[in-house]
Design a protein around this motif. Sequence first.
Motif, PDB file in Angstrom:
ATOM      1  N   VAL A 299       0.834  -1.201   0.000  1.00 13.18           N
ATOM      2  CA  VAL A 299       0.000   0.000   0.000  1.00 13.18           C
ATOM      3  C   VAL A 299       0.871   1.254   0.000  1.00 13.18           C
ATOM      4  N   GLU A 300       1.997   1.193   0.700  1.00  9.09           N
ATOM      5  CA  GLU A 300       2.928   2.324   0.742  1.00  9.09           C
ATOM      6  C   GLU A 300       3.556   2.562  -0.629  1.00  9.09           C
ATOM      7  N   VAL A 301       3.910   1.482  -1.341  1.00  2.00           N
ATOM      8  CA  VAL A 301       4.491   1.612  -2.677  1.00  2.00           C
ATOM      9  C   VAL A 301       3.500   2.296  -3.625  1.00  2.00           C
ATOM     10  N   VAL A 302       2.249   1.859  -3.587  1.00  2.00           N
ATOM     11  CA  VAL A 302       1.213   2.455  -4.434  1.00  2.00           C
ATOM     12  C   VAL A 302       1.015   3.926  -4.078  1.00  2.00           C
ATOM     13  N   LYS A 303       1.021   4.238  -2.797  1.00  2.00           N
ATOM     14  CA  LYS A 303       0.827   5.632  -2.359  1.00  2.00           C
ATOM     15  C   LYS A 303       1.936   6.537  -2.897  1.00  2.00           C
ATOM     16  N   VAL A 304       3.180   6.100  -2.778  1.00  2.00           N
ATOM     17  CA  VAL A 304       4.316   6.904  -3.236  1.00  2.00           C
ATOM     18  C   VAL A 304       4.273   7.097  -4.750  1.00  2.00           C
ATOM     19  N   ARG A 305       3.915   6.024  -5.489  1.00  2.00           N
ATOM     20  CA  ARG A 305       3.816   6.134  -6.943  1.00  2.00           C
ATOM     21  C   ARG A 305       2.734   7.143  -7.340  1.00  2.00           C
ATOM     22  N   LEU A 306       1.601   7.099  -6.652  1.00  2.00           N
ATOM     23  CA  LEU A 306       0.502   8.024  -6.960  1.00  2.00           C
ATOM     24  C   LEU A 306       0.892   9.471  -6.676  1.00  2.00           C
ATOM     25  N   GLN A 307       1.713   9.673  -5.650  1.00  2.00           N
ATOM     26  CA  GLN A 307       2.121  11.028  -5.295  1.00  2.00           C
ATOM     27  C   GLN A 307       3.037  11.651  -6.349  1.00  2.00           C
ATOM     28  N   MET A 308       3.651  10.813  -7.176  1.00  2.00           N
ATOM     29  CA  MET A 308       4.512  11.317  -8.247  1.00  2.00           C
ATOM     30  C   MET A 308       3.792  11.374  -9.593  1.00  2.00           C
ATOM     31  N   ASN A 309       2.572  10.821  -9.657  1.00  2.00           N
ATOM     32  CA  ASN A 309       1.835  10.753 -10.918  1.00  2.00           C
ATOM     33  C   ASN A 309       0.400  11.243 -10.713  1.00  2.00           C
ATOM     34  N   PRO A 310       0.096  12.475 -11.097  1.00  2.00           N
ATOM     35  CA  PRO A 310      -1.231  13.044 -10.861  1.00  2.00           C
ATOM     36  C   PRO A 310      -2.350  12.375 -11.651  1.00  2.00           C
ATOM     37  N   ASN A 311      -2.018  11.597 -12.695  1.00  5.95           N
ATOM     38  CA  ASN A 311      -3.046  10.979 -13.534  1.00  5.95           C
ATOM     39  C   ASN A 311      -3.304   9.513 -13.194  1.00  5.95           C
ATOM     40  N   ALA A 312      -2.598   8.991 -12.221  1.00  2.63           N
ATOM     41  CA  ALA A 312      -2.722   7.565 -11.898  1.00  2.63           C
ATOM     42  C   ALA A 312      -3.958   7.288 -11.044  1.00  2.63           C
ATOM     43  N   VAL A 313      -4.482   6.062 -11.196  1.00  2.00           N
ATOM     44  CA  VAL A 313      -5.628   5.576 -10.405  1.00  2.00           C
ATOM     45  C   VAL A 313      -5.119   4.395  -9.579  1.00  2.00           C
ATOM     46  N   PRO A 314      -5.485   4.300  -8.279  1.00  2.00           N
ATOM     47  CA  PRO A 314      -4.923   3.261  -7.407  1.00  2.00           C
ATOM     48  C   PRO A 314      -4.956   1.846  -7.973  1.00  2.00           C
ATOM     49  N   ILE A 315      -6.134   1.350  -8.383  1.00  2.00           N
ATOM     50  CA  ILE A 315      -6.240  -0.027  -8.867  1.00  2.00           C
ATOM     51  C   ILE A 315      -5.437  -0.212 -10.152  1.00  2.00           C
ATOM     52  N   ALA A 316      -5.530   0.768 -11.050  1.00  2.00           N
ATOM     53  CA  ALA A 316      -4.779   0.690 -12.304  1.00  2.00           C
ATOM     54  C   ALA A 316      -3.275   0.707 -12.049  1.00  2.00           C
ATOM     55  N   GLU A 317      -2.854   1.476 -11.058  1.00  2.00           N
ATOM     56  CA  GLU A 317      -1.432   1.545 -10.721  1.00  2.00           C
ATOM     57  C   GLU A 317      -0.929   0.206 -10.192  1.00  2.00           C
ATOM     58  N   VAL A 318      -1.752  -0.458  -9.382  1.00  2.00           N
ATOM     59  CA  VAL A 318      -1.378  -1.779  -8.863  1.00  2.00           C
ATOM     60  C   VAL A 318      -1.208  -2.765 -10.012  1.00  2.00           C
ATOM     61  N   ARG A 319      -2.173  -2.762 -10.936  1.00  2.00           N
ATOM     62  CA  ARG A 319      -2.098  -3.672 -12.085  1.00  2.00           C
ATOM     63  C   ARG A 319      -0.862  -3.409 -12.931  1.00  2.00           C
ATOM     64  N   GLU A 320      -0.539  -2.133 -13.128  1.00  2.00           N
ATOM     65  CA  GLU A 320       0.621  -1.777 -13.939  1.00  2.00           C
ATOM     66  C   GLU A 320       1.920  -2.208 -13.276  1.00  2.00           C
ATOM     67  N   ILE A 321       2.014  -2.014 -11.961  1.00  2.00           N
ATOM     68  CA  ILE A 321       3.215  -2.424 -11.224  1.00  2.00           C
ATOM     69  C   ILE A 321       3.425  -3.927 -11.335  1.00  2.00           C
ATOM     70  N   VAL A 322       2.345  -4.695 -11.110  1.00  2.00           N
ATOM     71  CA  VAL A 322       2.437  -6.157 -11.134  1.00  2.00           C
ATOM     72  C   VAL A 322       2.759  -6.669 -12.535  1.00  2.00           C
ATOM     73  N   SER A 323       2.108  -6.097 -13.565  1.00  2.00           N
ATOM     74  CA  SER A 323       2.305  -6.576 -14.931  1.00  2.00           C
ATOM     75  C   SER A 323       3.692  -6.231 -15.474  1.00  2.00           C
ATOM     76  N   LYS A 324       4.212  -5.060 -15.142  1.00  2.00           N
ATOM     77  CA  LYS A 324       5.495  -4.612 -15.698  1.00  2.00           C
ATOM     78  C   LYS A 324       6.702  -5.001 -14.851  1.00  2.00           C
ATOM     79  N   GLU A 325       6.500  -5.048 -13.528  1.00  2.00           N
ATOM     80  CA  GLU A 325       7.645  -5.259 -12.640  1.00  2.00           C
ATOM     81  C   GLU A 325       7.548  -6.534 -11.803  1.00  2.00           C
ATOM     82  N   GLY A 326       6.370  -7.182 -11.841  1.00  2.00           N
ATOM     83  CA  GLY A 326       6.187  -8.397 -11.060  1.00  2.00           C
ATOM     84  C   GLY A 326       5.599  -8.111  -9.684  1.00  2.00           C
ATOM     85  N   ILE A 327       5.038  -9.140  -9.068  1.00  2.00           N
ATOM     86  CA  ILE A 327       4.396  -8.996  -7.762  1.00  2.00           C
ATOM     87  C   ILE A 327       5.380  -8.539  -6.693  1.00  2.00           C
ATOM     88  N   GLY A 328       6.654  -8.925  -6.872  1.00  2.00           N
ATOM     89  CA  GLY A 328       7.673  -8.545  -5.892  1.00  2.00           C
ATOM     90  C   GLY A 328       7.911  -7.054  -5.828  1.00  2.00           C
TER      91      GLY A 328
END
Length: 315
Positions: free
Chosen positions: A152-181
């Motif tokens: 949750v902290e990782v998603v929060k920090v990413r959103l704070q740097m990206n004004p156009n991001a959406v929480p659920i979409a950001e989670v999906r993008e992180i997992v798909s591009k960088e893996g669950i880890g």
Amino acid sequence: MIGDISPPVASIPVVEGNAQVKKPKKLLPPLSTVASHFGTSGVSVALATGVTHPLDVLKVRLQMQHVGQRGPLIGMTGIFLQLMKKEGPRSLYLGLTPALTRSVLYGGLRLGLYEPTKFCFDWALGSSTNVLVKIASGAFAGAFATALTNPVEVVKVRLQMNPNAVPIAEVREIVSKEGIGALWKGVGPAMVRAAALTASQLATYDETKRILVKRTSLEEGFHLHLCSSMVAGVVSTLITAPIDMIKTRLMLQQASGSVKSYRNGFHCGYKVIRKEGPLALYKGGFTIFARLGPQTMITFLLCEKLRSLAGLHKM
């Protein structure tokens, strides 16, 4: 000073006639007490987070200045004006949803585990008033809570740097591009920071209250809580600012384009000092204090009040 859960005691001697028998006593508190304990902690941290969240956004932006290079830094006021001009007032609340979600979970665990852990030490070692026991209890509670809530902290920090991001979409993008880890990026420094933060905050607050009650005319109440929380806020900021900076850099590696710049927390700290100077570890330090100081005070004042309303002992 903190305590609403009795120290674990296996049995209590009871004299009946001429014989002494042992009367068993419960080692664990009632479930309702545990729920109230974690609930008051989580709610108080969430409310404090909601009030101070804009300063957290500014802190992250300050920490991401001149990544990997030296250069003149823009201060908190400059970053604030820059945000207002380019992204608007709403940018100050980027990542608020995951921040509040994390606050309830992380805050409830971080503050809620402190007392049970301290009383486990009391049961095992015979002392819960020693300052080292308080520090160890806070460190364990903070590290454990962070290990569970780091995604949750990782998603929060990413959103704070990206004004156009959406929480659920950001989670999906992180997992798909960088893996669950990737959701546990920076978990090492985050656990160290949380351990240092919780240990410094709770142990300092606990010990300051004890000293003020013993050596001054202050009694249990608002003024005692305010003074103790102010001291805890200053101490925790000085200790955790460099760790917070390293944690932010690690969590934002992919988002900032500097993939694999840092192998781990120690490597990150070394590169920051080498390329940006030692003071770079305190980038956003004033903002951290401006946020963490009031947040610490609000958290403890609210927690004391909520505990009182819930029928729990004062911290």
